[in-house]
Design a protein around this motif. Structure first.
Motif, PDB file in Angstrom:
ATOM      1  N   GLY A  37      51.748  44.008  33.692  1.00 49.91           N
ATOM      2  CA  GLY A  37      51.608  42.561  33.541  1.00 49.91           C
ATOM      3  C   GLY A  37      50.905  42.137  32.273  1.00 49.91           C
ATOM      4  O   GLY A  37      50.171  41.149  32.274  1.00 49.91           O
ATOM      5  N   GLY A  38      51.066  42.879  31.205  1.00 48.02           N
ATOM      6  CA  GLY A  38      50.430  42.521  29.943  1.00 48.02           C
ATOM      7  C   GLY A  38      48.985  42.956  29.829  1.00 48.02           C
ATOM      8  O   GLY A  38      48.297  42.603  28.868  1.00 48.02           O
ATOM      9  N   HIS A  39      48.511  43.695  30.805  1.00 52.16           N
ATOM     10  CA  HIS A  39      47.122  44.186  30.789  1.00 52.16           C
ATOM     11  C   HIS A  39      47.138  45.707  30.889  1.00 52.16           C
ATOM     12  O   HIS A  39      48.170  46.327  31.156  1.00 52.16           O
ATOM     13  N   ARG A  40      45.971  46.287  30.706  1.00 52.03           N
ATOM     14  CA  ARG A  40      45.864  47.742  30.710  1.00 52.03           C
ATOM     15  C   ARG A  40      44.564  48.161  31.366  1.00 52.03           C
ATOM     16  O   ARG A  40      43.521  47.549  31.148  1.00 52.03           O
ATOM     17  N   TRP A  41      44.643  49.204  32.158  1.00 56.95           N
ATOM     18  CA  TRP A  41      43.484  49.797  32.799  1.00 56.95           C
ATOM     19  C   TRP A  41      43.432  51.262  32.365  1.00 56.95           C
ATOM     20  O   TRP A  41      44.396  52.009  32.560  1.00 56.95           O
ATOM     21  N   VAL A  42      42.323  51.676  31.768  1.00 56.77           N
ATOM     22  CA  VAL A  42      42.147  53.061  31.360  1.00 56.77           C
ATOM     23  C   VAL A  42      40.970  53.617  32.143  1.00 56.77           C
ATOM     24  O   VAL A  42      39.892  53.009  32.186  1.00 56.77           O
ATOM     25  N   PRO A  59      38.974  41.066  30.492  1.00 56.08           N
ATOM     26  CA  PRO A  59      38.507  40.100  31.495  1.00 56.08           C
ATOM     27  C   PRO A  59      39.584  39.513  32.399  1.00 56.08           C
ATOM     28  O   PRO A  59      39.312  39.158  33.543  1.00 56.08           O
ATOM     29  N   HIS A  60      40.815  39.396  31.912  1.00 57.80           N
ATOM     30  CA  HIS A  60      41.870  38.765  32.710  1.00 57.80           C
ATOM     31  C   HIS A  60      42.707  39.750  33.521  1.00 57.80           C
ATOM     32  O   HIS A  60      43.559  39.326  34.308  1.00 57.80           O
ATOM     33  N   ALA A  61      42.472  41.036  33.361  1.00 53.80           N
ATOM     34  CA  ALA A  61      43.258  42.052  34.074  1.00 53.80           C
ATOM     35  C   ALA A  61      43.022  41.964  35.578  1.00 53.80           C
ATOM     36  O   ALA A  61      41.917  42.178  36.058  1.00 53.80           O
ATOM     37  N   GLY A  62      44.080  41.608  36.304  1.00 54.83           N
ATOM     38  CA  GLY A  62      44.000  41.541  37.764  1.00 54.83           C
ATOM     39  C   GLY A  62      43.221  40.358  38.308  1.00 54.83           C
ATOM     40  O   GLY A  62      42.854  40.353  39.475  1.00 54.83           O
ATOM     41  N   ARG A  63      42.990  39.359  37.470  1.00 53.68           N
ATOM     42  CA  ARG A  63      42.208  38.201  37.900  1.00 53.68           C
ATOM     43  C   ARG A  63      42.960  36.911  37.605  1.00 53.68           C
ATOM     44  O   ARG A  63      43.848  36.877  36.757  1.00 53.68           O
ATOM     45  N   GLN A  65      43.339  33.149  35.971  1.00 54.09           N
ATOM     46  CA  GLN A  65      42.978  32.655  34.640  1.00 54.09           C
ATOM     47  C   GLN A  65      41.535  32.155  34.639  1.00 54.09           C
ATOM     48  O   GLN A  65      40.757  32.473  33.733  1.00 54.09           O
ATOM     49  N   ALA A  66      41.155  31.388  35.661  1.00 50.72           N
ATOM     50  CA  ALA A  66      39.801  30.823  35.725  1.00 50.72           C
ATOM     51  C   ALA A  66      38.749  31.931  35.837  1.00 50.72           C
ATOM     52  O   ALA A  66      37.722  31.889  35.144  1.00 50.72           O
ATOM     53  N   ASP A  67      38.992  32.902  36.702  1.00 48.23           N
ATOM     54  CA  ASP A  67      38.028  33.999  36.850  1.00 48.23           C
ATOM     55  C   ASP A  67      37.931  34.832  35.576  1.00 48.23           C
ATOM     56  O   ASP A  67      36.846  35.232  35.157  1.00 48.23           O
ATOM     57  N   GLY A  68      39.083  35.089  34.948  1.00 52.24           N
ATOM     58  CA  GLY A  68      39.087  35.829  33.690  1.00 52.24           C
ATOM     59  C   GLY A  68      38.343  35.088  32.597  1.00 52.24           C
ATOM     60  O   GLY A  68      37.601  35.685  31.813  1.00 52.24           O
ATOM     61  N   ASP A  69      38.525  33.769  32.543  1.00 53.78           N
ATOM     62  CA  ASP A  69      37.815  32.957  31.551  1.00 53.78           C
ATOM     63  C   ASP A  69      36.305  33.024  31.773  1.00 53.78           C
ATOM     64  O   ASP A  69      35.528  33.143  30.824  1.00 53.78           O
ATOM     65  N   THR A  70      35.881  32.952  33.023  1.00 51.50           N
ATOM     66  CA  THR A  70      34.454  33.037  33.346  1.00 51.50           C
ATOM     67  C   THR A  70      33.897  34.395  32.959  1.00 51.50           C
ATOM     68  O   THR A  70      32.822  34.494  32.354  1.00 51.50           O
ATOM     69  N   LEU A  71      34.624  35.441  33.289  1.00 51.36           N
ATOM     70  CA  LEU A  71      34.183  36.788  32.940  1.00 51.36           C
ATOM     71  C   LEU A  71      34.129  36.959  31.418  1.00 51.36           C
ATOM     72  O   LEU A  71      33.200  37.575  30.882  1.00 51.36           O
ATOM     73  N   GLN A  72      35.087  36.383  30.713  1.00 53.86           N
ATOM     74  CA  GLN A  72      35.084  36.438  29.246  1.00 53.86           C
ATOM     75  C   GLN A  72      33.833  35.761  28.677  1.00 53.86           C
ATOM     76  O   GLN A  72      33.224  36.268  27.744  1.00 53.86           O
ATOM     77  N   GLU A  73      33.455  34.639  29.257  1.00 52.24           N
ATOM     78  CA  GLU A  73      32.238  33.937  28.807  1.00 52.24           C
ATOM     79  C   GLU A  73      31.006  34.822  28.984  1.00 52.24           C
ATOM     80  O   GLU A  73      30.158  34.894  28.093  1.00 52.24           O
ATOM     81  N   LEU A  74      30.908  35.478  30.126  1.00 57.09           N
ATOM     82  CA  LEU A  74      29.762  36.350  30.394  1.00 57.09           C
ATOM     83  C   LEU A  74      29.757  37.560  29.456  1.00 57.09           C
ATOM     84  O   LEU A  74      28.704  37.969  28.957  1.00 57.09           O
ATOM     85  N   LEU A  75      30.930  38.111  29.190  1.00 56.81           N
ATOM     86  CA  LEU A  75      31.046  39.237  28.266  1.00 56.81           C
ATOM     87  C   LEU A  75      30.614  38.810  26.864  1.00 56.81           C
ATOM     88  O   LEU A  75      29.849  39.508  26.192  1.00 56.81           O
ATOM     89  N   THR A  76      31.068  37.635  26.439  1.00 54.88           N
ATOM     90  CA  THR A  76      30.716  37.117  25.112  1.00 54.88           C
ATOM     91  C   THR A  76      29.210  36.907  24.987  1.00 54.88           C
ATOM     92  O   THR A  76      28.625  37.177  23.937  1.00 54.88           O
ATOM     93  N   LYS A  77      28.571  36.463  26.056  1.00 55.42           N
ATOM     94  CA  LYS A  77      27.115  36.264  26.049  1.00 55.42           C
ATOM     95  C   LYS A  77      26.350  37.588  26.101  1.00 55.42           C
ATOM     96  O   LYS A  77      25.150  37.614  25.849  1.00 55.42           O
TER      97      LYS A  77
END
Length: 136
Positions: A37-42, A59-63, A65-77
């Motif tokens: 689905g356009g994502h990758r798990w290693v 962040p968006h793999a298996g999540r 859009q909203a959850d992936g966006d939130t996780l991306q924000e936390l990762l960026t911080k």
């Protein structure tokens, strides 16, 4: 009955960049590399713990859009939980990881609670600590 940890997930911005850090700098071996689905798990692991694997994914793999966006924000911080590795030679491990170009957060020191440890940031900003138990 027994129970053991099987997978530990680490969210990263770029799986290939993270793979270079976890495989090449830390010395973990790739066990699986799955695209869907356009994502990758290693998944990666070490010989000392054959039943435990670290899973790298974006962040968006298996999540949603909203959850992936939130996780991306936390990762960026840089506020996602750290991961802690154990080694039998902290100084050699530190030098190998530092030589990879990883950002050093803390050089090896003896901690008051027991282990000698150091800290780095992976390419996505996750804190990675490495410790060595004190000599008995």
């Amino acid at each position: 009955m027994t129970i053991a940890l099987r997978y530990c997930h680490i969210t990263v911005n770029d799986v290939d960049e993270a793979l270079t850090f976890y495989r090449d700098a830390l010395g973990l071996e790739v066990r699986n590399d799955i695209a869907s689905g356009g994502h990758r798990w290693v998944t990666l692991g070490g010989p000392a713990q054959p039943g435990l694997e670290i899973v790298l994914s974006d962040p968006h793999a298996g999540r949603s859009q909203a959850d992936g966006d939130t996780l991306q924000e936390l990762l960026t911080k840089g506020v996602l939980p750290m991961i802690v590795f154990r080694t039998d030679d902290l100084d050699a491990t530190f030098e190998k990881v530092r030589a990879s170009g990883a950002e050093v957060l803390q050089e090896p020191i003896d901690q008051a609670w027991g282990p000698r440890d150091c800290a780095f940031r992976d390419p996505s900003g996750n804190m990675v600590r490495i410790n060595q138990e004190p000599a008995a």
